[in-house]
Structure formats: structure tokens, C-alpha cells
Design a protein around this motif. Structure first.
Motif, short mmCIF file in Angstrom:
data_model
loop_
_atom_site.label_atom_id
_atom_site.label_comp_id
_atom_site.label_asym_id
_atom_site.label_seq_id
_atom_site.Cartn_x
_atom_site.Cartn_y
_atom_site.Cartn_z
N LEU A 193 3.89 0.93 -14.98
CA LEU A 193 3.45 -0.47 -15.08
C LEU A 193 3.28 -1.05 -13.68
N ILE A 194 2.11 -1.63 -13.44
CA ILE A 194 1.89 -2.36 -12.18
C ILE A 194 1.67 -3.83 -12.53
N LEU A 195 2.48 -4.69 -11.92
CA LEU A 195 2.29 -6.13 -12.10
C LEU A 195 1.63 -6.68 -10.84
N ALA A 196 0.53 -7.42 -11.03
CA ALA A 196 -0.19 -8.00 -9.90
C ALA A 196 -0.31 -9.50 -10.12
N SER A 197 -0.16 -10.26 -9.06
CA SER A 197 -0.17 -11.72 -9.18
C SER A 197 -1.56 -12.29 -8.97
N SER A 198 -1.78 -13.40 -9.65
CA SER A 198 -3.13 -13.98 -9.65
C SER A 198 -3.52 -14.55 -8.29
N CYS A 199 -2.57 -15.09 -7.53
CA CYS A 199 -2.96 -15.66 -6.23
C CYS A 199 -2.09 -15.11 -5.10
N SER A 200 -2.02 -13.81 -5.09
CA SER A 200 -1.30 -13.12 -4.01
C SER A 200 -2.32 -12.61 -3.00
N PRO A 201 -1.93 -12.49 -1.72
CA PRO A 201 -2.85 -11.88 -0.76
C PRO A 201 -3.15 -10.42 -1.11
N PRO A 243 0.83 -1.21 0.00
CA PRO A 243 0.00 0.00 0.00
C PRO A 243 0.86 1.27 0.00
N LEU A 244 0.61 2.15 -0.98
CA LEU A 244 1.44 3.35 -1.12
C LEU A 244 1.11 4.42 -0.08
N SER A 245 0.01 4.22 0.63
CA SER A 245 -0.25 5.07 1.79
C SER A 245 -0.94 4.20 2.84
N SER A 246 -0.80 4.63 4.09
CA SER A 246 -1.37 3.80 5.17
C SER A 246 -2.88 3.69 5.04
N SER A 247 -3.52 4.68 4.40
CA SER A 247 -4.98 4.62 4.28
C SER A 247 -5.43 3.56 3.28
N LEU A 248 -4.51 3.03 2.50
CA LEU A 248 -4.86 2.01 1.50
C LEU A 248 -4.71 0.59 2.04
N HIS A 249 -4.30 0.47 3.29
CA HIS A 249 -4.00 -0.85 3.84
C HIS A 249 -5.20 -1.80 3.77
N GLY A 271 -2.79 -9.10 -4.70
CA GLY A 271 -3.53 -9.52 -5.88
C GLY A 271 -4.03 -8.41 -6.78
N VAL A 272 -4.73 -8.86 -7.82
CA VAL A 272 -5.16 -7.95 -8.88
C VAL A 272 -6.22 -6.97 -8.39
N ASP A 273 -7.17 -7.45 -7.61
CA ASP A 273 -8.24 -6.58 -7.13
C ASP A 273 -7.70 -5.42 -6.30
N PHE A 274 -6.77 -5.76 -5.42
CA PHE A 274 -6.19 -4.72 -4.56
C PHE A 274 -5.54 -3.63 -5.42
N GLN A 275 -4.73 -4.05 -6.40
CA GLN A 275 -4.04 -3.07 -7.24
C GLN A 275 -5.04 -2.29 -8.10
N ALA A 276 -6.03 -3.00 -8.64
CA ALA A 276 -7.00 -2.35 -9.54
C ALA A 276 -7.83 -1.32 -8.79
N LYS A 277 -8.23 -1.65 -7.56
CA LYS A 277 -9.13 -0.75 -6.83
C LYS A 277 -8.39 0.35 -6.10
N LEU A 292 -2.03 -2.14 -15.91
CA LEU A 292 -2.03 -3.21 -14.90
C LEU A 292 -1.98 -4.54 -15.62
N VAL A 293 -0.97 -5.34 -15.31
CA VAL A 293 -0.82 -6.66 -15.95
C VAL A 293 -0.88 -7.74 -14.88
N GLU A 294 -1.69 -8.75 -15.13
CA GLU A 294 -1.80 -9.87 -14.19
C GLU A 294 -0.77 -10.93 -14.54
N ILE A 295 -0.03 -11.38 -13.55
CA ILE A 295 0.91 -12.49 -13.74
C ILE A 295 0.20 -13.77 -13.30
#
Lengths: 249, 345
Positions: B288-296, B186-192, B298-304, B315-318
Motif C-alpha cells: 500500500l502506498i499512501l500519497a497526499s493531495s498537496c504534498s511536494p 525516492p526509493l533510489s537516487s535515480s527517482l529523485h 504527491g500522487v503524481d510522483f508516487q504514481a509515475k 495507491l491511495v490518495e489522502i
């Protein structure tokens, strides 16, 4: 008074076991503390010179001890072998501890008492880093108020593990791969320093001449040069809170 | 006087034929003590964990001066120094770059710089007074001045490294050419949100905690060597939720547990406030943001949470990857990077 214990025996036992479980869950001590003080402390006025001890300390460690009171010179000394088993690690079959303790109430005046203890132990443990065997010792001091119904005492105990045998796991040895000038550590004995200082309060209640319940609560910091508290890093406070049930015969 | 008494005592025992039985245990004990003194100590350098750069001259390293202290930093470069520089910023804080080494494949077009941040990995250990956001920025600035003084650099940050990169971009936007955030934290604490709960929590009765606690019978975390050793024990199971599949292995040389601890206590831990999103809106380059398919994360976190912050972002899913895509799926990671980096057609 004695009848009261008999009438409430079974229900009391169930309650006691529940309390034992809850207490152990709520106050998981992080250091392992054996009930080495034996019958001299835990059974003033108790029948017989033998006692068996069942202890629960944490998190989830069960201890089973036997204590025999001997006369050494003018002193009553309790010799107590004890076996400690971390319940949740039993499935691996490689974790446990055998302790041989000796304790004596060296000073008594009225209700005041002061005792000392010494113990040697062998512990084994397995984890992701390897299999370990530790040789350790402890020295304890317990002073407070003792009578035939209850006691409460301050406790100081020093423990160290000066020698440890380590059989490193492939996972651990893998950390050394690809590093110039390094080779994987070899299995064998290591000198170790594992100084712990237990400071706490021990209190007991004698249900009868045969049965004593003891509880301790204290702080057991590990000496750490960097001021880092490893257990706090994973959210554990370094307290110890064992409870013992002692049967005298 | 004392000597006399001892001497008489010994003679007496010998006369009774017990001298041997008295002296044998004594000599045995002395012999055992002497033998024990020759054993290695768990706190010795290299006993349980690899030595750090200040202890091992064979390690590739440079000296960096940050916070008025010169420290040995474990560092490797790959490729032609004349090529544009690409700095790989590892996570943690306190981890090392071993699992990121597949990214050395980018050295066919870039001058790739990888280092273990001060106090972490195989770099020299540091004190609490040397750990702050400003000193992290100073560390990267010193490296930039050394390896690419006249040209902007490409920054690729993984996890904590993503936060680190954005912290640097906020301070020195002109120093940076391209930005890649690989599973950024998270790039800021409010995004945790509840990220910490999902990724970093473990039960009091879990094997990991039980083993850690029981290991207190043998070795205490009394210095960096034993602290890092015990932290490896924590990481063995602690990182499992971050990996994709139980068979995944996280390659590492040595964690810098003290840095991790101090950073979590003082910089980016629960309840602390930080924010490196302030200048994101003014970044006029594609990120470029790379997000992993089964990371805690993950893609949703980065997308939102992260994607909406950037003016131009991809945003690219690995696939088949946990929090460490260079471990779980290095080929897909490299393909995504080559699709973004300007020197690849």
C-alpha cells in the motif's frame, strides 16, 4: 586629482551603490562584523577627527557608525558607536545591534601599521523560537600596509556572546509537551557560548581626504563541538564580506 | 613585592576619598559575574530542548546495541504484545514519531511499536561512525528480534521511513508480512527528479535563512542541544511547503539534526547514489502506498515513479493533506490503513 572625484561623483556613486548591492548579494557573510576600527585605520591622512561609516554586510545587514578620535595618553583612540540593522528582518521590528567599539593604531613604522580594537555590544533578535537579547564582546587585531592612498591588512577578530536573554515562543515550548519528566523552559537569562573567530583581509582605498571605501573578506567559523557546520546545512558558507564607506570630517 | 605595591595603591586611594568609587564598580562586576555563574547554560541538558533518553530516566526506553555501541532508544508500544506486530518507521532521518502517534489507534488489532531511531528524536545521540544503511538495518532487526522474534511484522514507513522499510525488505524479505509506504521518499537516487528543488529549497533572503544567520549573534550550534535548537528554527518555516495549509503545525519533540546532516552528506543527499528497488519485483504481496493531495511529492510522483516498480500495489490518495498525513488528515489515513491491513474486516 581632486577634480577627478568631483567630476565623476554622481555616476561614481550610482556605480558604487550597484556594486555595494551586488557584492552584498554575491558574498553574503554569515557573521556580523562591525566597522569598529574607525577613522585611525580608515583615514590615514584624512581631514578632521570625526568620521561616519555606512557599512553593508550580510546577508542584507546595514550598519551606521560614528567615530570620534580621542587622545588617551600618547595614543589616538577612535571611539565608535554603531547601529546594525538586518534589513529583511526590520518588518518584525525586533532585530538589531548596538555596538560600542574602541580602536587604536598602536604601532606605526613607515608604511607598516598594527592596530587593536575592543568592543561591547547588545543585540536583539526574534525568530520562531523566541525573542533574544545577547550581550557580547569582541577583540580584534589588524596589521598591514597603510599609506595615504590605500591600505591592506590582515585581520584577526575574536567575538563571543557570554549572556543571552531568551523569551521562548509557544512554538518552542510546545516541543516539551507530553514528555514525562520534562517541563517547558523558563524565560530568562542564560549563559551562552558563541565563540567566533574572524580571519580575513581588509583593504581600503582613499578616494580623497574625506572619503574612504573599505572591503573585508574572510572566514568566520563558529566553534562547534560536533564538527557540524550549521550554515553549510542550509547551503551557506561561513564567510564574511562587509564593505564600508567612510566619510571623514 | 607586588602585594606591597597593591596595598600602598589602595591606601593612597582611600586617603583621597576615592576608595569607594574604585571598589564599587569592582564589587559590582564581581557580583554580576557571580550571579551570571549561577545562570543555566544554553548547552545544559534540557535548557533549550527536551532531554534524550540517556538523560531522562522517565522516558519510556530500551537499550539497543548497534555498531558495537549500546544506546538508549526512546520507544513506546501500544496494544497486546500477543497481537501481530506493526512497526511505525518515522522519517527524517533524525525526526521523531510524535506526529505519528495517531497510528496508535491501530493497537486495537495490532501490537504497535513506535521508536525514535538512534540519534534522532528523544533517543540518545550517536556519532558519524554509527550512521550507515547497514546500521539502520541492524537497528530494525534488533527491534524485530526483541518484539516479534517468531513472526513476520508489518512495516509502515513514512517519507525516509519508506526508504528505510524497503532497505530492510531487500535484506530480510522473510521478516515482513505487510508493507505500507506513507509518502515515501525516492526509493533510489535515480527517482529523485526535481523533488529536492521543490521541497527543500529556500532563498538566501528568506526569513528562515535570515533568522538563522542573525541568531548567530546569540547562540552557535556548538553541541547537540544548540544544534537541535537551531534546527527547530529551520524546520518552523522549512517544513511549511510540506504542510497542507499555513495553519498546519508539525508536532515534534526534538529533531536529531546531526543524524539528518550526516545522512544527507553520506547516505541519501544530493549527488549520492543509493538504490533499494532491486528486489521490489519479487515482492508477491500487495503493497500500500499512501500519497497526499498537496504534498511536494504527491500522487503524481508516487504514481509515475514508485507504483510501476511493484508487482501488486495499491495507491491511495489522502485528501487535504501535505507530506505528513497523520498530521493533516489522520482520519482518512487511518481509514486507508484499515482498508488494507489484513486484521481489519
Amino acid at each position: 586629482m581632486k577634480k577627478l572625484y568631483i567630476n565623476n561623483g554622481r555616476r561614481g556613486l550610482r556605480r558604487f551603490l550597484m556594486a555595494l548591492l551586488l557584492f552584498g548579494m554575491l558574498f553574503p557573510g554569515v557573521e556580523f562584523h562591525n566597522s569598529i576600527y574607525g577613522a585611525a585605520f580608515y583615514g590615514k591622512g584624512a581631514v578632521g577627527e570625526h568620521s561616519v561609516t555606512s557599512s553593508f554586510y550580510g546577508p542584507m545587514v546595514m550598519g551606521f557608525g560614528y567615530s570620534r578620535r580621542l587622545k588617551v595618553g600618547g595614543l589616538s583612540v577612535d571611539l565608535q558607536p554603531e547601529l546594525a540593522l538586518p534589513v529583511t528582518l526590520l518588518k518584525n521590528g525586533d532585530s538589531g545591534k548596538v555596538n560600542l567599539g574602541a580602536s587604536s593604531l598602536v604601532f606605526e613604522r613607515g608604511i607598516w601599521g598594527l592596530g587593536v580594537s575592543a568592543d561591547l555590544w547588545v543585540a536583539t533578535g526574534g525568530n520562531s523560537m523566541g525573542n533574544l537579547i545577547g550581550l557580547g564582546y569582541g577583540l580584534g587585531l589588524l596589521g598591514g600596509l597603510f599609506n595615504e592612498r590605500r591600505f591592506v591588512a590582515l585581520e584577526l577578530r575574536f567575538a563571543d556572546t557570554p549572556l543571552t536573554h531568551i523569551r521562548h515562543s509557544p512554538y518552542q515550548q510546545g516541543f516539551f509537551n507530553d514528555i514525562p519528566g520534562e517541563s517547558a523552559p523558563s524565560d530568562g537569562w542564560y549563559r551562552s557560548e558563541n565563540i567566533r573567530l574572524f580571519t580575513g583581509l581588509t583593504a581600503g582605498f582613499h578616494f580623497s581626504q574625506r572619503l574612504t571605501l573599505v572591503g573585508s573578506l574572510g572566514y568566520a567559523p563558529v566553534r562547534q563541538r560536533q564538527g557540524v557546520r550549521m550554515f553549510e546545512m542550509v547551503g551557506i558558507i561561513p564567510i564574511y564580506a562587509p564593505i564600508y564607506l567612510v566619510y571623514h570630517f | 613585592m607586588k602585594l606591597k605595591i597593591i596595598s600602598r595603591g589602595l591606601k593612597l586611594k582611600r586617603a583621597k576619598g576615592a576608595g569607594l568609587s574604585l571598589s564599587l564598580p569592582l564589587w559590582l562586576a564581581l557580583g554580576l559575574f557571580g550571579a551570571a555563574c549561577t545562570l543555566p547554560h544554553v548547552n545544559d541538558e534540557g535548557s533549550l530542548v527536551p532531554r534524550t533518553a540517556d538523560q531522562n530516566p522517565d522516558l519510556p526506553q530500551i537499550t539497543l546495541t548497534v555498531a558495537s555501541k549500546s544506546r538508549a532508544v526512546h520507544l513506546e508500544t501500544f496494544g497486546d504484545p500477543a497481537s501481530p506486530a506493526l512497526f511505525v518507521v518515522h522519517g527524517g532521518p533524525g525526526n521523531d514519531y510524535r506526529h505519528l502517534k495517531p497510528l496508535a489507534a491501530l493497537s486495537d488489532r495490532y501490537f504497535v511499536v513506535m521508536w525514535d531511531q538512534r540519534g534522532g528524536g528523544l533517543s540518545e545521540r550517536i556519532g558519524e561512525e554509527e550512521i550507515s544503511f547497514d546500521y539502520y538495518i541492524d537497528e530494525l532487526k534488533a527491534l524485530k528480534n526483541r518484539f516479534s522474534p517468531g513472526a513476520p511484522i508489518t512495516l509502515l514507513g513514512e517519507s525516509w521511513g519508506g526508504i528505510y522499510v524497503m532497505m530492510y525488505v531487500e535484506r530480510y524479505p522473510g521478516d515482513v508480512d505487510q508493507i505500507v509506504l506513507l509518502e515515501p521518499g525516492p526509493l533510489s537516487s535515480s527517482l529523485h527528479g526535481n523533488y529536492d528543488d521543490e521541497a527543500l529549497s529556500f532563498g538566501i533572503l528568506s526569513d528562515m535563512v535570515q533568522e538563522l544567520v542573525w541568531s548567530g549573534e546569540f547562540i552557535s550550534a556548538s553541541d547537540h542541544e544548540t544544534l537541535d535548537y537551531k534546527f527547530m528554527m529551520v524546520q518552523h518555516d522549512g517544513l511549511e511547503p510540506m504542510m497542507c495549509g499555513a495553519s498546519s503545525y508539525y508536532p515534534q519533540w526534538r529533531p536529531g539534526a546531526y543524524v539528518t546532516y550526516v545522512a544527507m552528506e553520506n547516505l541519501i543527499g544530493e549527488g549520492l547514489s543509493y538504490d533499494f528497488t532491486g528486489s521490489i519485483g519479487s515482492i508477491n504481496k500487495k503493497v500500500l502506498i499512501l500519497a497526499s493531495s498537496c504534498s511536494p511529492l504527491g500522487v503524481d510522483f508516487q504514481a509515475k515513479r514508485h507504483v510501476p516498480l511493484f508487482p501488486i500495489v495499491e495507491l491511495v490518495e489522502i485528501p487535504s493533506s501535505g507530506h505528513f498525513p497523520t498530521v493533516d488528515n489522520p482520519l482518512a489515513t487511518l481509514a486507508a490503513l484499515r482498508g488494507y491491513l489484513s486484521l481489519y474486516p
